[in-house]
Enzyme design. Structure first.
Site, PDB file in Angstrom:
ATOM      1  N   ASP A  54      45.957  30.542  48.065  1.00 10.25           N
ATOM      2  CA  ASP A  54      45.104  31.235  47.089  1.00 10.25           C
ATOM      3  C   ASP A  54      45.933  32.282  46.361  1.00 10.25           C
ATOM      4  O   ASP A  54      46.573  33.128  46.986  1.00 10.25           O
ATOM      5  CB  ASP A  54      43.943  31.940  47.800  1.00 10.25           C
ATOM      6  N   TYR A  59      47.670  38.880  40.384  1.00  9.67           N
ATOM      7  CA  TYR A  59      48.483  39.315  41.527  1.00  9.67           C
ATOM      8  C   TYR A  59      49.966  39.417  41.163  1.00  9.67           C
ATOM      9  O   TYR A  59      50.750  39.984  41.930  1.00  9.67           O
ATOM     10  CB  TYR A  59      48.323  38.369  42.731  1.00  9.67           C
ATOM     11  N   LYS A  87      43.244  32.001  39.550  1.00  7.52           N
ATOM     12  CA  LYS A  87      42.063  32.597  38.909  1.00  7.52           C
ATOM     13  C   LYS A  87      42.394  33.117  37.514  1.00  7.52           C
ATOM     14  O   LYS A  87      43.515  33.599  37.288  1.00  7.52           O
ATOM     15  CB  LYS A  87      41.548  33.772  39.769  1.00  7.52           C
ATOM     16  N   HIS A 120      37.891  35.060  37.958  1.00  3.41           N
ATOM     17  CA  HIS A 120      38.223  36.049  39.001  1.00  3.41           C
ATOM     18  C   HIS A 120      37.112  37.098  39.155  1.00  3.41           C
ATOM     19  O   HIS A 120      36.635  37.352  40.254  1.00  3.41           O
ATOM     20  CB  HIS A 120      39.565  36.703  38.633  1.00  3.41           C
TER      21      HIS A 120
HETATM   22  P1  NDP Z   1      42.786  40.274  54.376  1.00  7.14           P
HETATM   23  O1  NDP Z   1      41.417  40.500  54.878  1.00  7.14           O
HETATM   24  O2  NDP Z   1      43.354  38.924  54.390  1.00  7.14           O
HETATM   25  O3  NDP Z   1      43.725  41.279  55.169  1.00  7.14           O
HETATM   26  C1  NDP Z   1      45.080  41.407  54.849  1.00  7.14           C
HETATM   27  C2  NDP Z   1      45.636  42.571  55.688  1.00  7.14           C
HETATM   28  O4  NDP Z   1      45.571  42.241  57.081  1.00  7.14           O
HETATM   29  C3  NDP Z   1      47.086  42.842  55.380  1.00  7.14           C
HETATM   30  O5  NDP Z   1      47.289  44.222  55.498  1.00  7.14           O
HETATM   31  C4  NDP Z   1      47.823  42.083  56.483  1.00  7.14           C
HETATM   32  O6  NDP Z   1      49.056  42.699  56.731  1.00  7.14           O
HETATM   33  C5  NDP Z   1      46.873  42.259  57.646  1.00  7.14           C
HETATM   34  N1  NDP Z   1      46.910  41.150  58.614  1.00  7.14           N
HETATM   35  C6  NDP Z   1      47.025  39.829  58.356  1.00  7.14           C
HETATM   36  N2  NDP Z   1      46.942  39.107  59.478  1.00  7.14           N
HETATM   37  C7  NDP Z   1      46.764  39.991  60.494  1.00  7.14           C
HETATM   38  C8  NDP Z   1      46.608  39.848  61.880  1.00  7.14           C
HETATM   39  N3  NDP Z   1      46.595  38.641  62.450  1.00  7.14           N
HETATM   40  N4  NDP Z   1      46.462  40.975  62.634  1.00  7.14           N
HETATM   41  C9  NDP Z   1      46.459  42.193  62.056  1.00  7.14           C
HETATM   42  N5  NDP Z   1      46.590  42.384  60.732  1.00  7.14           N
HETATM   43  C10 NDP Z   1      46.741  41.288  59.946  1.00  7.14           C
HETATM   44  O7  NDP Z   1      42.850  40.939  52.931  1.00  7.14           O
HETATM   45  P2  NDP Z   1      42.998  40.538  51.421  1.00  7.14           P
HETATM   46  O8  NDP Z   1      42.212  41.547  50.673  1.00  7.14           O
HETATM   47  O9  NDP Z   1      44.408  40.328  51.079  1.00  7.14           O
HETATM   48  O10 NDP Z   1      42.211  39.161  51.272  1.00  7.14           O
HETATM   49  C11 NDP Z   1      42.790  37.904  51.507  1.00  7.14           C
HETATM   50  C12 NDP Z   1      43.022  37.144  50.219  1.00  7.14           C
HETATM   51  O11 NDP Z   1      41.811  36.916  49.535  1.00  7.14           O
HETATM   52  C13 NDP Z   1      43.862  37.891  49.179  1.00  7.14           C
HETATM   53  O12 NDP Z   1      45.223  37.966  49.541  1.00  7.14           O
HETATM   54  C14 NDP Z   1      43.558  37.116  47.943  1.00  7.14           C
HETATM   55  O13 NDP Z   1      44.297  35.903  47.921  1.00  7.14           O
HETATM   56  C15 NDP Z   1      42.059  36.872  48.122  1.00  7.14           C
HETATM   57  N6  NDP Z   1      41.228  37.902  47.471  1.00  7.14           N
HETATM   58  C16 NDP Z   1      40.450  37.538  46.407  1.00  7.14           C
HETATM   59  C17 NDP Z   1      39.703  38.471  45.726  1.00  7.14           C
HETATM   60  C18 NDP Z   1      38.871  38.087  44.566  1.00  7.14           C
HETATM   61  O14 NDP Z   1      38.490  38.972  43.792  1.00  7.14           O
HETATM   62  N7  NDP Z   1      38.557  36.815  44.384  1.00  7.14           N
HETATM   63  C19 NDP Z   1      39.686  39.887  46.134  1.00  7.14           C
HETATM   64  C20 NDP Z   1      40.490  40.162  47.299  1.00  7.14           C
HETATM   65  C21 NDP Z   1      41.202  39.184  47.943  1.00  7.14           C
HETATM   66  P3  NDP Z   1      50.488  41.924  56.651  1.00  7.14           P
HETATM   67  O15 NDP Z   1      50.561  41.197  55.363  1.00  7.14           O
HETATM   68  O16 NDP Z   1      51.445  43.052  56.755  1.00  7.14           O
HETATM   69  O17 NDP Z   1      50.505  41.016  57.843  1.00  7.14           O
HETATM   70  C1  1BO Z   2      42.997  42.984  41.425  1.00  4.57           C
HETATM   71  C2  1BO Z   2      42.016  41.948  41.790  1.00  4.57           C
HETATM   72  C3  1BO Z   2      41.392  42.119  43.131  1.00  4.57           C
HETATM   73  C4  1BO Z   2      41.903  41.172  44.161  1.00  4.57           C
HETATM   74  O1  1BO Z   2      41.544  39.831  43.906  1.00  4.57           O
END
Ligand code: NDP
Ligand code: 1BO
Length: 321
Positions: A54, A59, A87, A120
């Site tokens: 994704d 991003y 997106k 998005h």
């Molecule tokens: P997540 O809920 O996936 O959490 C990510 C965080 O958790 C990072 O800090 C990561 O750190 C940490 N992490 C990952 N795995 C573990 C683990 N097993 N144990 C402990 N900590 C962990 O957050 P996101 O907000 O990034 O959401 C996931 C994805 O969803 C995004 O990356 C994006 O692709 C999508 N998204 C879409 C949105 C939209 O508007 N459509 C909005 C927000 C997100 P580290 O990387 O250091 O491991």
């Molecule tokens: C900046 C957009 C939020 C994460 O999808």
């Protein structure tokens, strides 16, 4: 683009979309993955067995994701076995910008079609708008015109499925009034700290698959669900990690999940969610986590308290929370 027959093992690893295509239950998120995106994508696909990536134009990692995808393909993974989501950002939400944005994404990601293209956020921003937007920078959204252009991309096989993200029930109902091609997927923030049952139910009713974003509670200012008491208790009981409990919880709700990590051990850990279940009583306990609250409220992105159509977070969500 032929779809191989599903084996019994595959069954819990995929959800079937209204289009008949299937989406992998776990994907790799890439928001805030920066220059580590290429390694993360390669590790996820080649070493951990992910098939869904994704990403989003916003991003700023399309090129790195493209390098990771190409490296995985060179290592022997077939493009047709991958599911690539990106997106359209808000400044591309006008009918004349959709195809340009798609072509940019294809070029940057080094692929000739996308599996899923999402809106998005359902707000049209002026090119170069400030964050949050200044007066006059939130423009009227021609949702029907944008959707028609997205539908054309499906007909031309440039995109296999189209969908939405950060919609409300009100905006979904509006879209369904004119959609000729149904949105296959709705991507929303969902985790035990923000179940968002209302949107899940609205999507289910209309046969739209939901992908849970921020399934671990997100990063930077997110919600620390990894250390939540209930999550920790269930993890200890089932001899799983808190991350696995959170991803498994999402899948047991019938949603796919896209946890983000740039650490190979966590990337591997987060997909270790098949072949076991969270028992009903523990699943229900996770559903009862109090203080239900969004992490991604949209405030920093869209709210201008003094001017424009989005003066409060409630405006962003059509006063539905
Ligand atoms: P997540 O809920 O996936 O959490 C990510 C965080 O958790 C990072 O800090 C990561 O750190 C940490 N992490 C990952 N795995 C573990 C683990 N097993 N144990 C402990 N900590 C962990 O957050 P996101 O907000 O990034 O959401 C996931 C994805 O969803 C995004 O990356 C994006 O692709 C999508 N998204 C879409 C949105 C939209 O508007 N459509 C909005 C927000 C997100 P580290 O990387 O250091 O491991
Ligand atoms: C900046 C957009 C939020 C994460 O999808």
């Amino acid at each position: 683009m032929a779809q191989a027959a599903m084996t019994v093992q595959d069954e819990e690893r995929y959800f079937t979309l209204v289009s008949g295509h299937r989406i992998p239950a776990v994907g790799l998120g890439t928001w805030r993955s920066g220059s580590r995106s290429d390694d993360s994508v390669f590790t996820a696909i080649v070493e951990a067995g992910y098939r869904h990536i994704d990403t989003a134009a916003e991003y700023g990692v399309h090129e790195q994701v493209g390098f990771g995808l190409q490296a995985a393909i060179k290592a022997g993974i077939r493009r047709e076995d991958l599911f690539i989501t990106t997106k359209l950002w808000c400044s591309d939400l006008s009918p004349d910008r959709v195809r340009i944005a798609l072509n940019n994404a294809l070029q940057e990601l080094q692929v000739d079609y996308l599996d899923l293209l999402l809106i998005h956020w359902p707000f049209h921003l002026k090119e170069g708008a400030s964050r949050p937007p200044k007066e006059g920078e939130v423009l009227e959204l021609d949702m029907e015109g944008v959707w028609r252009e997205m539908e054309k991309l499906v007909k031309e096989n440039l995109v296999r499925d189209i969908g939405i993200s950060n919609f409300t029930v009100k905006k979904l109902e509006k879209l369904l009034r004119f959609a000729q091609t149904m949105p296959s997927v709705c991507q929303m923030e969902m985790h035990p700290g923000w179940r968002n049952d209302k949107m899940l139910e609205a999507c289910r009713k209309n046969g739209i698959h939901v992908t849970a974003y921020s399934p671990l509670g997100s990063s930077e200012g997110g919600r620390d669900l990894i250390h939540d008491e209930a999550v920790q208790r269930v993890a200890k009981k089932l001899n799983k990690t808190p991350g696995q409990i959170l991803v498994r919880w999402a899948i047991q709700r019938g949603t796919s999940a896209i946890p983000k990590s740039t650490h190979s051990e966590r990337i591997k850990e987060n997909i270790g969610v098949f072949g076991w279940d969270i028992p009903n009583e523990d699943f229900e306990a996770l559903c009862r986590i109090p203080n239900q609250k969004r992490v991604l409220s949209g405030e920093d992105l869209f709210v201008n308290k003094e001017a424009g159509p989005l003066r409060t977070v409630a405006d962003v969500w059509d006063h539905e929370d």
